[in-house]
Write a protein that holds these residues in place. Structure first.
Motif: not given
Length: 201
Positions: A29-36, A1-10, A49-58
């Motif tokens: 991206x940057x902001x959405x990776x803080x606690x991903x 569930x989302x609010x429609x308030x965009x956190x950043x442009x990736x 969409x579902x996060x399947x992998x991540x790094x410090x920058x993407x």
């Protein structure tokens, strides 16, 4: 569930063709990776969409054939900017409206006009979605929670403030560009209940 308030442009860093009609995307991206975490939901242009992998920058997501067919993702390319929002937390403020991240259809911007500090957009939608629109009602466009300021047949009007223009990809879009549309969840439930009642009677 989302609010429609965009956190950043990736930015789409890579698009990998997995099969004929499915892809894997890597998004910087940057902001959405803080606690991903793997398995988290992130709204990308209004698509859950579902996060399947991540790094410090993407982070990476898989896109199924049905999602490709029903949304504007098929028109994106490496280097395209996208709207990003993490799923809402139970202890956060609710600034927009209930957004599921399930796109109902795509629309086309048919007019973009600056009026003082606002920018007006007319968006042409599929005819079957018009029933879900009311004046001052809510709609998510490319994942952005917005208010409907006008309706004429299968066209609705939006008025964007400077902040929305600068902080989301809508500011970069113009006439003939495609957007994802998610209609108000409550309106869809009411429509379904009334349809069932009519059928039962």
């Amino acid at each position: 569930m989302f609010t429609g308030i965009i956190e950043e442009k990736g930015t789409i860093k890579q698009i990998k063709q997995v099969s004929e009609k499915s892809i894997q995307m890597t998004i910087e991206s940057a902001n959405v990776l803080e606690d991903v975490q793997v398995g988290d939901s992130i709204s990308i242009n209004g698509i859950c969409l579902t996060v399947t992998a991540f790094s410090d920058t993407s982070f990476e997501v898989d896109v199924m054939p049905e999602t490709m067919k029903a949304t504007s993702l098929q028109m994106l390319a490496e280097g395209s900017n996208v709207n990003l929002e993490r799923s809402m937390s139970a202890n956060g403020r609710f600034g927009g409206h209930f957004v599921s991240g399930h796109v109902d259809g795509v629309g086309t911007i048919v007019r973009k006009e600056k009026k003082e500090n606002a920018i007006y957009y007319d968006v042409e939608m599929p005819d079957e979605l018009a029933i879900y629109f009311i004046m001052k009602g809510s709609v998510a466009v490319d994942g952005v929670s917005l208010t409907v300021f006008g309706i004429s047949g299968s066209t609705f009007t939006l008025s964007l403030i400077p902040h929305t223009v600068s902080e989301t990809i809508l500011g970069d879009k113009g006439k003939n560009d495609i957007v994802n549309i998610e209609c108000d969840m409550l309106a869809k439930h009411v429509k379904n209940m009334l349809s069932q009642q009519h059928y039962d009677n």
